[in-house]
Motif scaffolding. Structure first.
Motif, PDB file in Angstrom:
ATOM      1  N   VAL A 169    -103.013 -89.543 -57.971  1.00 39.36           N
ATOM      2  CA  VAL A 169    -103.840 -90.763 -57.989  1.00 39.36           C
ATOM      3  C   VAL A 169    -103.207 -91.743 -58.967  1.00 39.36           C
ATOM      4  CG1 VAL A 169    -106.167 -91.689 -58.267  1.00 39.36           C
ATOM      5  CG2 VAL A 169    -105.863 -89.315 -57.544  1.00 39.36           C
ATOM      6  N   PRO A 170    -102.202 -92.513 -58.536  1.00 42.84           N
ATOM      7  CA  PRO A 170    -101.528 -93.439 -59.457  1.00 42.84           C
ATOM      8  C   PRO A 170    -102.444 -94.545 -59.965  1.00 42.84           C
ATOM      9  CG  PRO A 170    -100.773 -93.749 -57.194  1.00 42.84           C
ATOM     10  CD  PRO A 170    -101.588 -92.508 -57.195  1.00 42.84           C
ATOM     11  N   GLU A 171    -103.561 -94.776 -59.269  1.00 36.97           N
ATOM     12  CA  GLU A 171    -104.516 -95.789 -59.734  1.00 36.97           C
ATOM     13  C   GLU A 171    -105.317 -95.328 -60.957  1.00 36.97           C
ATOM     14  OE1 GLU A 171    -103.664 -96.189 -55.424  1.00 36.97           O
ATOM     15  OE2 GLU A 171    -104.406 -94.544 -56.678  1.00 36.97           O
ATOM     16  N   LEU A 172    -105.206 -94.063 -61.324  1.00 31.81           N
ATOM     17  CA  LEU A 172    -105.940 -93.527 -62.465  1.00 31.81           C
ATOM     18  C   LEU A 172    -105.240 -93.954 -63.754  1.00 31.81           C
ATOM     19  CD1 LEU A 172    -108.291 -91.722 -63.431  1.00 31.81           C
ATOM     20  CD2 LEU A 172    -106.739 -89.768 -63.282  1.00 31.81           C
ATOM     21  N   ALA A 173    -105.706 -95.067 -64.332  1.00 33.47           N
ATOM     22  CA  ALA A 173    -105.071 -95.613 -65.531  1.00 33.47           C
ATOM     23  C   ALA A 173    -105.471 -94.844 -66.778  1.00 33.47           C
ATOM     24  CB  ALA A 173    -105.435 -97.090 -65.684  1.00 33.47           C
ATOM     25  N   GLU A 174    -106.731 -94.395 -66.840  1.00 35.66           N
ATOM     26  CA  GLU A 174    -107.209 -93.632 -67.985  1.00 35.66           C
ATOM     27  C   GLU A 174    -108.214 -92.594 -67.512  1.00 35.66           C
ATOM     28  OE1 GLU A 174    -108.649 -95.695 -71.442  1.00 35.66           O
ATOM     29  OE2 GLU A 174    -107.390 -97.433 -71.016  1.00 35.66           O
ATOM     30  N   LEU A 175    -108.177 -91.433 -68.157  1.00 32.76           N
ATOM     31  CA  LEU A 175    -109.163 -90.392 -67.908  1.00 32.76           C
ATOM     32  C   LEU A 175    -109.469 -89.698 -69.227  1.00 32.76           C
ATOM     33  CD1 LEU A 175    -110.792 -88.548 -65.903  1.00 32.76           C
ATOM     34  CD2 LEU A 175    -108.773 -87.068 -65.861  1.00 32.76           C
ATOM     35  N   ASP A 176    -110.753 -89.573 -69.546  1.00 30.22           N
ATOM     36  CA  ASP A 176    -111.196 -88.825 -70.724  1.00 30.22           C
ATOM     37  C   ASP A 176    -112.157 -87.738 -70.282  1.00 30.22           C
ATOM     38  OD1 ASP A 176    -109.836 -90.036 -72.822  1.00 30.22           O
ATOM     39  OD2 ASP A 176    -111.323 -91.615 -73.047  1.00 30.22           O
ATOM     40  N   LEU A 177    -111.765 -86.500 -70.451  1.00 33.29           N
ATOM     41  CA  LEU A 177    -112.687 -85.374 -70.332  1.00 33.29           C
ATOM     42  C   LEU A 177    -113.023 -84.984 -71.766  1.00 33.29           C
ATOM     43  CD1 LEU A 177    -110.851 -83.243 -67.607  1.00 33.29           C
ATOM     44  CD2 LEU A 177    -112.625 -84.971 -67.261  1.00 33.29           C
ATOM     45  N   ASN A 178    -114.150 -85.459 -72.250  1.00 41.45           N
ATOM     46  CA  ASN A 178    -114.484 -85.284 -73.657  1.00 41.45           C
ATOM     47  C   ASN A 178    -115.991 -85.278 -73.846  1.00 41.45           C
ATOM     48  OD1 ASN A 178    -114.324 -85.133 -76.464  1.00 41.45           O
ATOM     49  ND2 ASN A 178    -114.151 -87.347 -76.679  1.00 41.45           N
ATOM     50  N   LEU A 190    -117.886 -81.606 -70.119  1.00 45.24           N
ATOM     51  CA  LEU A 190    -119.283 -82.028 -70.236  1.00 45.24           C
ATOM     52  C   LEU A 190    -119.456 -83.517 -70.038  1.00 45.24           C
ATOM     53  CD1 LEU A 190    -120.465 -79.933 -73.318  1.00 45.24           C
ATOM     54  CD2 LEU A 190    -120.343 -79.277 -70.907  1.00 45.24           C
ATOM     55  N   ASP A 191    -118.394 -84.281 -70.191  1.00 42.49           N
ATOM     56  CA  ASP A 191    -118.509 -85.734 -70.020  1.00 42.49           C
ATOM     57  C   ASP A 191    -117.171 -86.259 -69.512  1.00 42.49           C
ATOM     58  OD1 ASP A 191    -120.349 -87.917 -70.252  1.00 42.49           O
ATOM     59  OD2 ASP A 191    -119.115 -88.723 -71.861  1.00 42.49           O
ATOM     60  N   VAL A 192    -117.226 -87.289 -68.704  1.00 41.58           N
ATOM     61  CA  VAL A 192    -115.998 -87.852 -68.135  1.00 41.58           C
ATOM     62  C   VAL A 192    -116.096 -89.368 -68.131  1.00 41.58           C
ATOM     63  CG1 VAL A 192    -116.931 -87.638 -65.789  1.00 41.58           C
ATOM     64  CG2 VAL A 192    -114.476 -87.918 -66.111  1.00 41.58           C
ATOM     65  N   ARG A 193    -114.976 -89.984 -68.439  1.00 37.94           N
ATOM     66  CA  ARG A 193    -114.859 -91.441 -68.334  1.00 37.94           C
ATOM     67  C   ARG A 193    -113.513 -91.735 -67.692  1.00 37.94           C
ATOM     68  NH1 ARG A 193    -114.984 -94.044 -73.917  1.00 37.94           N
ATOM     69  NH2 ARG A 193    -117.019 -93.047 -73.912  1.00 37.94           N
ATOM     70  N   ALA A 194    -113.499 -92.601 -66.702  1.00 34.89           N
ATOM     71  CA  ALA A 194    -112.252 -92.900 -65.995  1.00 34.89           C
ATOM     72  C   ALA A 194    -112.143 -94.398 -65.764  1.00 34.89           C
ATOM     73  CB  ALA A 194    -112.192 -92.160 -64.660  1.00 34.89           C
ATOM     74  N   ARG A 195    -110.908 -94.892 -65.773  1.00 35.12           N
ATOM     75  CA  ARG A 195    -110.645 -96.301 -65.452  1.00 35.12           C
ATOM     76  C   ARG A 195    -109.533 -96.343 -64.407  1.00 35.12           C
ATOM     77  NH1 ARG A 195    -107.120-100.266 -67.167  1.00 35.12           N
ATOM     78  NH2 ARG A 195    -106.212 -98.901 -68.771  1.00 35.12           N
ATOM     79  N   PHE A 196    -109.756 -97.149 -63.379  1.00 36.48           N
ATOM     80  CA  PHE A 196    -108.803 -97.272 -62.292  1.00 36.48           C
ATOM     81  C   PHE A 196    -108.270 -98.693 -62.244  1.00 36.48           C
ATOM     82  CE2 PHE A 196    -111.715 -93.901 -61.220  1.00 36.48           C
ATOM     83  CZ  PHE A 196    -110.897 -92.907 -60.708  1.00 36.48           C
ATOM     84  N   GLU A 197    -107.002 -98.821 -61.927  1.00 36.91           N
ATOM     85  CA  GLU A 197    -106.429-100.144 -61.693  1.00 36.91           C
ATOM     86  C   GLU A 197    -105.255-100.013 -60.743  1.00 36.91           C
ATOM     87  OE1 GLU A 197    -103.323-100.669 -65.426  1.00 36.91           O
ATOM     88  OE2 GLU A 197    -105.342-101.489 -65.615  1.00 36.91           O
ATOM     89  N   ARG A 198    -104.959-101.107 -60.050  1.00 36.10           N
ATOM     90  CA  ARG A 198    -103.843-101.077 -59.107  1.00 36.10           C
ATOM     91  C   ARG A 198    -102.531-100.962 -59.885  1.00 36.10           C
ATOM     92  NH1 ARG A 198    -103.714-102.730 -53.946  1.00 36.10           N
ATOM     93  NH2 ARG A 198    -105.694-103.852 -54.203  1.00 36.10           N
ATOM     94  N   PRO A 199    -101.721 -99.949 -59.583  1.00 38.32           N
ATOM     95  CA  PRO A 199    -100.473 -99.801 -60.344  1.00 38.32           C
ATOM     96  C   PRO A 199     -99.508-100.935 -60.046  1.00 38.32           C
ATOM     97  CG  PRO A 199    -100.552 -98.229 -58.524  1.00 38.32           C
ATOM     98  CD  PRO A 199    -101.888 -98.900 -58.571  1.00 38.32           C
TER      99      PRO A 199
END
Length: 211
Positions: A169-178, A190-199
């Motif tokens: 998933v190259p659009e996955l700019a940031e992922l936090d499993l925290n 237990l918690d997830v935060r993700a940011r997507f953007e067009r590469p």
């Protein structure tokens, strides 16, 4: 997306601020934890956005009203999860570098994330050896694994799965499993935060420098 990548995640339900909490949790065993999704709330625990160990439908509704009152119009919704078993809290994530592509990040999680800032990162794709280097790359690694009471193999497998996800998933700019809660018999996010953007378009030969 996490389910498709076979990444272990605690059962999570999301209730928008104006929806019925009672209907959403009718078949969910207690105790549960409620986490506020509010504008500007980055660190839920420190910001008063986490209510732990809530038992029974009446208490869940009371906790929901508490979060509504606490955050007002900034509250977008609330996530509801069953309480997880105790364990060590770690962080696993992805950061996208504009030149070299995704980096897999590993470190201490939960309230220790910013307080101690003990992290390591390596470029994806990870090999099994890379994953071991990450696990041993923290200042606290020796103490972390010395007791043998944490499932190192499960965390290693999680790092490899997150690396694979970042590739697919190259659009996955940031992922936090925290936090990722680690026990003697596995781990779960237990918690997830993700940011997507067009590469952005890059020189394709840059990827080959890592082979």
């Amino acid at each position: 997306m996490l389910r498709l990548a076979d990444i272990p995640m605690v059962e999570t339900r999301y209730v928008e601020a104006d929806d019925s909490m009672a209907a959403a949790v009718a078949d969910l065993d207690s105790p549960v934890v409620l986490k506020a999704d509010a504008e500007g709330l980055l660190h839920k625990t420190a910001g008063g956005g986490v209510l732990l160990n809530v038992h029974g439908a009446d208490r869940i509704m009371e906790a929901f009203r508490t979060l509504r009152s606490r955050f007002g119009s900034a509250l977008r919704g609330v996530t509801v999860q069953p309480m997880a078993e105790p364990g060590r809290e770690l962080l696993v994530g992805v950061r996208s570098d504009p030149v070299f592509g995704p980096l897999v990040v590993f470190g201490l999680g939960g309230v220790d994330t910013d307080l101690i800032a003990d992290r390591a990162a390596r470029l994806a794709p990870l090999t099994a050896a890379d994953a071991d280097l990450l696990l041993d790359g923290l200042r606290s690694s020796k103490a972390l694994w010395a007791s043998g009471q944490l499932d190192r193999a499960a965390v290693r497998e999680l790092l490899l799965k997150v690396s694979r996800l970042a590739e697919l998933v190259p659009e996955l700019a940031e992922l936090d499993l925290n936090p990722v809660r680690v026990r003697s018999d596995g781990c779960v996010a237990l918690d997830v935060r993700a940011r997507f953007e067009r590469p952005s378009a890059t020189d394709p030969f840059l990827r080959h420098l890592r082979d």
